[in-house]
Design a protein around this motif. Sequence first.
Motif, PDB file in Angstrom:
ATOM      1  N   VAL A 194       5.121  -1.835   0.477  1.00 22.86           N
ATOM      2  CA  VAL A 194       3.984  -1.119   0.644  1.00 22.86           C
ATOM      3  C   VAL A 194       3.763  -0.754   2.062  1.00 22.86           C
ATOM      4  O   VAL A 194       3.602  -1.639   3.029  1.00 22.86           O
ATOM      5  N   TYR A 195       3.630   0.648   2.586  1.00 21.75           N
ATOM      6  CA  TYR A 195       3.600   0.976   3.767  1.00 21.75           C
ATOM      7  C   TYR A 195       1.971   1.580   3.985  1.00 21.75           C
ATOM      8  O   TYR A 195       1.694   2.473   3.276  1.00 21.75           O
ATOM      9  N   PHE A 196       1.445   1.311   5.269  1.00 25.78           N
ATOM     10  CA  PHE A 196       0.234   2.140   5.702  1.00 25.78           C
ATOM     11  C   PHE A 196       0.463   2.541   6.987  1.00 25.78           C
ATOM     12  O   PHE A 196       1.001   1.700   7.941  1.00 25.78           O
ATOM     13  N   HIS A 197       0.353   3.602   7.444  1.00 24.69           N
ATOM     14  CA  HIS A 197       0.159   4.207   8.748  1.00 24.69           C
ATOM     15  C   HIS A 197      -1.272   5.049   9.120  1.00 24.69           C
ATOM     16  O   HIS A 197      -1.533   6.085   8.664  1.00 24.69           O
ATOM     17  N   GLY A 198      -1.997   4.356   9.932  1.00 23.07           N
ATOM     18  CA  GLY A 198      -3.230   4.954  10.359  1.00 23.07           C
ATOM     19  C   GLY A 198      -3.307   5.174  11.818  1.00 23.07           C
ATOM     20  O   GLY A 198      -2.112   5.320  12.515  1.00 23.07           O
ATOM     21  N   ARG A 199      -4.332   5.659  12.357  1.00 22.31           N
ATOM     22  CA  ARG A 199      -4.534   5.919  13.760  1.00 22.31           C
ATOM     23  C   ARG A 199      -4.590   4.349  14.585  1.00 22.31           C
ATOM     24  O   ARG A 199      -3.936   4.467  15.622  1.00 22.31           O
ATOM     25  N   SER A 200      -5.151   3.526  13.964  1.00 19.29           N
ATOM     26  CA  SER A 200      -5.384   2.150  14.583  1.00 19.29           C
ATOM     27  C   SER A 200      -4.554   1.070  14.102  1.00 19.29           C
ATOM     28  O   SER A 200      -4.529   0.063  14.530  1.00 19.29           O
ATOM     29  N   LYS A 201      -3.992   1.419  12.808  1.00 15.12           N
ATOM     30  CA  LYS A 201      -3.477   0.220  12.219  1.00 15.12           C
ATOM     31  C   LYS A 201      -2.357   0.731  11.300  1.00 15.12           C
ATOM     32  O   LYS A 201      -2.506   1.821  10.526  1.00 15.12           O
ATOM     33  N   SER A 202      -1.079   0.161  11.424  1.00 14.14           N
ATOM     34  CA  SER A 202       0.166   0.506  10.809  1.00 14.14           C
ATOM     35  C   SER A 202       0.874  -0.781  10.436  1.00 14.14           C
ATOM     36  O   SER A 202       0.947  -1.801  11.274  1.00 14.14           O
ATOM     37  N   PHE A 203       1.456  -0.895   9.164  1.00 12.67           N
ATOM     38  CA  PHE A 203       1.939  -2.134   8.707  1.00 12.67           C
ATOM     39  C   PHE A 203       2.822  -1.910   7.322  1.00 12.67           C
ATOM     40  O   PHE A 203       2.742  -0.834   6.998  1.00 12.67           O
ATOM     41  N   ARG A 204       3.561  -2.765   7.057  1.00 12.45           N
ATOM     42  CA  ARG A 204       4.546  -2.945   5.809  1.00 12.45           C
ATOM     43  C   ARG A 204       4.317  -4.125   5.273  1.00 12.45           C
ATOM     44  O   ARG A 204       4.336  -5.079   5.835  1.00 12.45           O
ATOM     45  N   ILE A 205       4.416  -4.255   3.934  1.00  9.04           N
ATOM     46  CA  ILE A 205       4.262  -5.579   3.257  1.00  9.04           C
ATOM     47  C   ILE A 205       5.279  -5.501   2.108  1.00  9.04           C
ATOM     48  O   ILE A 205       5.347  -4.560   1.380  1.00  9.04           O
ATOM     49  N   ARG A 206       6.080  -6.565   2.075  1.00 13.57           N
ATOM     50  CA  ARG A 206       7.348  -6.709   1.094  1.00 13.57           C
ATOM     51  C   ARG A 206       6.431  -7.061  -0.080  1.00 13.57           C
ATOM     52  O   ARG A 206       5.757  -7.946  -0.208  1.00 13.57           O
ATOM     53  N   TYR A 207       6.867  -6.526  -1.151  1.00 17.13           N
ATOM     54  CA  TYR A 207       6.482  -6.752  -2.669  1.00 17.13           C
ATOM     55  C   TYR A 207       6.533  -8.260  -2.862  1.00 17.13           C
ATOM     56  O   TYR A 207       5.550  -9.065  -3.528  1.00 17.13           O
ATOM     57  N   ASP A 208       7.627  -9.147  -2.599  1.00 24.66           N
ATOM     58  CA  ASP A 208       7.775 -10.517  -2.647  1.00 24.66           C
ATOM     59  C   ASP A 208       6.857 -11.315  -1.891  1.00 24.66           C
ATOM     60  O   ASP A 208       6.621 -12.556  -1.928  1.00 24.66           O
ATOM     61  N   LYS A 209       5.917 -10.814  -0.949  1.00 24.77           N
ATOM     62  CA  LYS A 209       5.002 -11.388  -0.035  1.00 24.77           C
ATOM     63  C   LYS A 209       3.669 -11.207  -0.620  1.00 24.77           C
ATOM     64  O   LYS A 209       2.728 -11.548  -0.030  1.00 24.77           O
TER      65      LYS A 209
END
Length: 379
Positions: free
Chosen positions: A321-336
Motif C-alpha cells: 500500500v503506497y501513499f504520497h502526499g505533500r507532507s507524508k509519504s510511506f509504503r506498507i507491506r501487506y504482510d505487515k
Amino acid sequence: MGDCKYCGKSAGFMRGKHRECERQYVNGRSEVVSLVAQAARSDDFSANALRNTLDAIAARAWMDKSEISAAVSTGWRKAIEDSYVDGSITKGDESRLRVFQERMAITVDTASASALALLHEGVKNRLTEEARRAALGIGETGDFAAGIDPISRLDTAVEESNLAKLARRQALVSGWEQAVSAALEDGVPSRDEEAALERFLNHFGLAKEEVDDNGAYQKLIQGLLIRQLVEGTFPNTQIDEIATELPMNLQKSEKLVWVWSNVDYYEQKTFRERRGQSHGVSIRVAKGIYYSPREFQSRTYEWEETIHVDKGLLALTSKHVYFHGRSKSFRIRYDKIVSFEHFNDGFGLMRDAQTAKPQAFRTGDGWFVYNLVSNLARL
C-alpha cells in the motif's frame, strides 16, 4: 336583459347563463373526457362511433367544436396518465394511445404537449428496463424455448417505440448502467453476466466512454478485478504503463493494480493534558488575617482522536500500500498489516507494530478499495 352564453336565450336581468345550461355543459365536458380516456386504452376503439357519441353530447351540452376538441385532448392526456404505472407505459398501451391520437387527429398543442412528453418518458423508461434485462441476458418467459434472443427482442422494441434517436440511445445506455448495478448487487459479476454485458455493448455499438458518464463501466471493471482476485488470479489491469509517472518507487517485479488521487489520509493520535485543582479551608489567625493551608492536586488526562494528516495519491500494488502526499509519504507491506476496516467511503488498516495506531484512507469508493486491498493481501 342578458342572454345565456350556452343556449343563447334570455337568461334574465343582469344574468349571463342559465344554471341548468351550465350544469349540462359541465356534465357534458366531463362525460367527453371520461369516454375519450376509456376509448384511448381500448382494443375495440371505433373512431366513427366515438365521434357520433361526442356530437350527441355536444348538442345537449352546448359545446362547440373547439370545446369538444379541447375535451378530447384532455381525455387523451388522462389516458396517458392512467397508463403511466410505476414510471412506465406498456407496449400495448403505447400502441393504443398512438393509434387513438392519429385517428382522432389530436394535434400537439400547449395542452397536449405535456401529455406527449409523459408518453415519451413512459416509453423510454420501459425500453430502459427491457435494455437492462437484455444486457443481463434475461429473456421473457418462453423466449429461450422459442429461440428468441433477448437482444433481438429489444431491437424490435426500439424500432417500434417511435422515440427520437437520442432518446433510444439514452434508454440503451441507462439500461446497461442498471444492468451493471444489478450484476454487482450480489457481489461480483458472473462470467455469464460479463459476457452478456460485453455482447450488449458490441451489438448496439456503445463506446466505453459513452457508458461511463456515471461511472458504470469503471464499476464493471472493478467488479471483474475483484472476481479475479477472489478466484486467486492476479489481474491484468493494463495500468502498469503509468507506474513510471507516479512519485512512488516500485520495487522490481512489483505490479501496479489501482491508483486514486486526492485521497484524504487520517491517523489516530493520542493527546495528553495535565489538569489540576486546589482545595482547603481558610483559618483566622488574627483580626482580618487568615491562613489558608490549601493543597494542589493534578492528574494527566489522555484521549484519542482521528485527525486529517494529508491529501495525496494512494496506490495498491502486488506487494504494498503506497501513499504520497505533500507532507507524508510511506509504503506498507501487506504482510505487515494486522487487519483492515471497511468504511462507506474508504478503508482503514492497523499495522503490525507495538506503537502502531489506526490509519485510514478516504477514496470515495469503500466497497471497491476495501475488497481490493484485503484480497491483494491474501495472494
